[in-house]
Write a protein that holds these residues in place. Structure first.
Motif, PDB file in Angstrom:
ATOM      1  N   UNK A 504       0.834  -1.202   0.000  1.00 55.71           N
ATOM      2  CA  UNK A 504       0.000   0.000   0.000  1.00 55.71           C
ATOM      3  C   UNK A 504       0.866   1.249   0.000  1.00 55.71           C
ATOM      4  N   UNK A 505       0.618   2.126  -0.971  1.00 58.04           N
ATOM      5  CA  UNK A 505       1.318   3.411  -0.980  1.00 58.04           C
ATOM      6  C   UNK A 505       0.959   4.228   0.256  1.00 58.04           C
ATOM      7  N   UNK A 506      -0.260   4.050   0.728  1.00 61.40           N
ATOM      8  CA  UNK A 506      -0.680   4.750   1.946  1.00 61.40           C
ATOM      9  C   UNK A 506       0.165   4.308   3.134  1.00 61.40           C
ATOM     10  N   UNK A 507       0.410   2.994   3.252  1.00 59.44           N
ATOM     11  CA  UNK A 507       1.249   2.499   4.342  1.00 59.44           C
ATOM     12  C   UNK A 507       2.688   2.994   4.207  1.00 59.44           C
ATOM     13  N   UNK A 508       3.190   3.015   2.961  1.00 57.26           N
ATOM     14  CA  UNK A 508       4.534   3.540   2.735  1.00 57.26           C
ATOM     15  C   UNK A 508       4.608   5.009   3.119  1.00 57.26           C
TER      16      UNK A 508
END
Length: 813
Positions: A504-508
């Motif tokens: 997930x880009x959000x998690x990154x």
């Protein structure tokens, strides 16, 4: 009579009219009232001043609250007037700039107040802006009579809790589930307000807020780094770059509440419609759209700009740390962290992460891969500068399915909202190299790519897609291709990557938001041009970015994603065992043995420089920084020196005090004063054994070391070598394995020049850590030869430096 009173006025100097600012569709003060209405009371009153009353009384009336106007500056008197008017016995006080009050903690506060029969109760340790105070109303009237302090009259509570000799005061530590003193939920500044807007966006999106947030939801959300940081997403909105960059950034902004930069000069035709759709569909709030870089200070910039010009890269670098996504230029030295998601041809630059698993793949997929093609979608994206959509449409109209029927053809000339979740309806998706191609492959559709550019044709072939060049888009070619659907996918390697567990880009974004940019540990405090011209990047991986300082040549971590390491007991036991097969204490004698050798070198250098001192009458003192469990202290004591030590680990210091008895202090170097701890200000020697690389600011460290040493005192340290066998023959692996808490990598050839700036002269370098097995072509038969080669060529993977302080800092030019 129990009354709940919220104090509020509109003339805040830091954020004027903040109580009426909109948050999630309603004024901030309305949030406070809604939260406090969950707390049982006989009356709910908004206490304000005469100037604020006309506006605030309307909001209070709408929420079913009474509104009282009293003195502006004397808030204590305002409360006393309310108490007298209502004949209250218990007063719960809240403030209007706290929209995220813990109503359950407020209820518990009242219960504790009643059961403990005190004059004042509050919880300590709640997030700043989440608590209330409970007063004995009669006691507050008494306190107001006794105090003429302006501070007491402005802040109310101090009139009681600053006088414990007169009143019964309980400030109780909040229960574990509420005890988060480092969090902040109040709104006092513009930055607080923007954090609150992101906070609400992450929980509720753009929907109207119906229900008051619970304490657990507040704590969970305000703990997310992307909520508390100002993050700016910069997509490409230029013609010819496609719409994928903008669409990806809109999704990220919708999930995180980040700002979205849309310059007034955009020329991407679909930009306005994509933004309007996101606003209309409640994906974005209008406050998230910004048109300049100067509206606020940003903590991070995520650049999804197709290809950064040098001028833009320099501009972004000067504003905040830059994380680049699928960056097509070679200007990535201005990027702190580089993420490649869409596979590209080999580029003459490195990235921190390459992972197609960040592609946001569709949830809806075909059960099985296409075996016969009947339904076809042609979608070349929002832009089609080569006009391939019409060419493909003409060719496909005359193509028949295997059973002789006409194809069910859908042609998309504009961007299709939520296209990825609609792909599984089609047997074949005709598109160009980009997001849709990978999404269609993941949805088990057959895929044909149209060769929009020579680069896209090369990329399609590299990753196993069937591709038709512009001049070959015709009925015959397509008819032959659809006879073999099994050949219309992507390559096996890419298919495997697409089927892998998603990232997930959000998690990154969340993990990166805990990071910060670092300059050279020696030079960043001295030079002023590092913000416009970054040092050269020499290595990137998923955990860090390494640069080489253009001023002093030192290699250092400029950006580090790995969380900070805690030097507590597990560091010396579990972590040490994983690396060396035994715990630190189990290895104590071996470490001490090395310390005896080092102590002998220091002893020889010291007495050579201090020949006039009598060994019988002089007992030199040595100060070991990062002394751990004390093996070097024991070694130096054995040769007649008086050892002192400092370490960040409480457990290590406790062990030395109990088992070894040497004078040590638990503290963080260089922020300590030896006179307070040891009764002395200088030492004959200062040492750091595998410690110097752990400091982020070496300038302050070496300045402190200089002040601690007597003239001609000895400074000695050991550290991993950036010129050893591992770095020489497998540099990439060496940099990758360099621990995330090693902020610097020293090279022996550069040490003398670095230390000279601080008044030290290197007298001896000892090369250690010789590993013949790390040479290319190593065999057991060659081991002795390679070990000798390592020693003769100074290729040890670690080294020790012994130097003398030859001048004071004030004498240096």
């Amino acid at each position: 009579m129990t009354i709940l009173v919220i104090q509020c006025r509109l003339d805040s100097t830091r954020l004027p009219q903040k109580a009426t600012l909109t948050l999630g569709g309603k004024p901030i003060i309305a949030w406070t009232m809604d939260a406090m209405h969950c707390v049982p009371a006989d009356k709910y009153i908004l206490a304000t001043d005469e100037d604020s009353y006309p506006i605030l009384s309307l909001i209070a009336k709408e929420k079913g609250w009474e509104c009282f106007a009293g003195p502006k500056e004397d808030v204590l008197e305002r409360f006393c007037l309310i108490i007298k008017e209502t004949d209250a016995d218990i007063l719960i006080r809240a403030t209007g700039d706290n929209p995220f009050l813990f109503y359950d903690a407020a209820q518990a506060s009242i219960e504790n107040f009643v059961s403990k029969k005190c004059d004042y109760f509050t919880y300590t340790g709640l997030p700043h802006g989440s608590g209330v105070e409970v007063f004995n109303a009669h006691t507050l009237l008494d306190a107001a009579e006794k105090t003429d302090s302006a501070y007491d009259h402005e802040h109310v509570g101090p009139a009681i809790y600053l006088y414990p000799e007169d009143y019964s005061i309980i400030m109780e530590k909040a229960p574990k589930e509420w005890n988060f003193p480092n969090l902040r939920t109040t709104i006092d500044t513009r930055e607080d307000y923007e954090t609150a807007r992101r906070f609400v966006h992450v929980i509720s999106g753009t929907k109207k807020i119906q229900k008051t947030y619970t304490a657990s939801k507040i704590i969970k959300t305000i703990s997310i780094p992307t909520v508390t940081k100002n993050i700016l997403l910069c997509p490409s909105v230029q013609k010819g770059h496609g719409t994928g960059h903008l669409r990806r950034c809109i999704k990220l902004a919708a999930k995180t509440g980040a700002f979205l930069y849309i310059p007034q000069s955009y020329n991407l035709q679909q930009c306005s419609s994509l933004i309007d759709d996101a606003l209309k569909n409640n994906e974005l709030d209008d406050w998230q759209i910004v048109h300049s870089f100067t509206e606020r200070k940003y903590d991070f910039i995520w650049a999804d700009m197709f290809s950064l010009s040098k001028a833009m890269a320099q501009k972004l670098w000067a504003i905040a740390p830059v994380i680049a996504i699928d960056e097509g230029s070679l200007n990535t030295s201005y990027c702190d962290f580089v993420v490649d998601i869409i596979p590209s041809l080999s580029m003459d630059r490195s990235s921190n992460i390459f992972n197609p698993a960040f592609i946001d793949l569709p949830q809806k997929k075909r059960k099985n891969f296409t075996t016969e093609i009947h339904k076809v979608l042609i979608s070349v994206g929002g832009e089609d500068p080569a006009g391939l959509t019409s060419i493909a449409e003409t060719a496909f109209k005359n193509v028949k399915a295997v059973d002789g029927t006409s194809l069910d053809l859908t042609v998309a000339r504009d961007t299709i909202p939520n296209l990825s979740e609609k792909l599984s309806k089609y047997d074949l998706v005709v598109t160009h190299y980009g997001f849709t191609a990978f999404e269609a492959a993941a949805a088990n559709c057959a895929v044909i790519l149209l060769g929009t550019t020579p680069l896209h044709i090369q990329l399609a072939k590299k990753f196993g897609f069937a591709c038709i060049m512009n001049g070959a888009i015709n009925t015959q070619t397509i008819s032959e291709m659809i006879l073999h659907p099994n050949k219309l996918g992507c390559g096996k390697e890419m298919k495997k990557a697409l089927m892998a567990q998603r990232s997930s880009l959000e998690d990154l974004m969340i993990s990166v938001s805990n990071c910060r940019r670092r300059g050279c540990p020696f030079c960043s405090v001295k030079t002023k041009n590092l913000k416009t011209e970054p040092d050269k990047v020499i290595f990137r991986d998923e955990n860090k970015t390494l640069r080489r300082c253009s001023h002093c040549g030192l290699i250092y971590i400029s950006f580090n994603v790995t969380p900070s390491i805690s030097y507590k007991e597990p560091y010396f036991f579990e972590n040490y065992r994983r690396q060396y097969g035994k715990t630190y204490l189990e290895d104590f004698n071996s470490i001490k043995s090395a310390g005896v050798r080092r102590s002998a070198v220091i002893d020889a250098l010291y007495w050579k420089k201090h020949k006039n001192n009598s060994k019988k009458n002089t007992v030199p003192a040595i100060f070991d920084i990062g002394c751990a469990y004390g093996p070097f202290l024991a070694a130096s004591a054995d040769i007649g020196w008086t050892p002192y030590g400092i370490d960040a680990s409480e457990e290590a210091i406790e062990y030395i005090n109990k088992e070894l008895g040497y004078p040590v202090v638990q503290s963080f170097f260089p922020d300590f004063e030896p006179a307070e701890s040891f009764g002395r200000t200088r030492f004959e020697a200062v040492t750091m054994w595998y410690v110097i690389e752990h400091f982020e600011n070496l300038d302050s460290v070496l300045r402190k070391v200089s002040t601690l040493l007597i003239p001609n005192g000895i400074f000695a340290f050991s550290t991993p070598s950036g010129s050893g066998v591992s770095a020489q023959y497998n540099k990439e692996n060496f940099y990758k394995n360099s621990p995330s808490d090693h902020y610097t990598i020293f090279e022996p050839a550069k040490v003398s020049a670095l230390l000279k700036k601080y008044g030290f002269k290197v007298k001896k370098i000892v090369y250690t850590g010789h590993h013949p097995e790390r040479f290319p072509g190593y065999t057991k038969e060659k081991e002795a030869h390679l070990r000798m080669k390592s020693k003769l060529m100074n290729l040890g993977d670690t080294f020790e430096v012994y130097c003398i302080k030859v001048s004071e800092l004030g004498e240096l030019v």
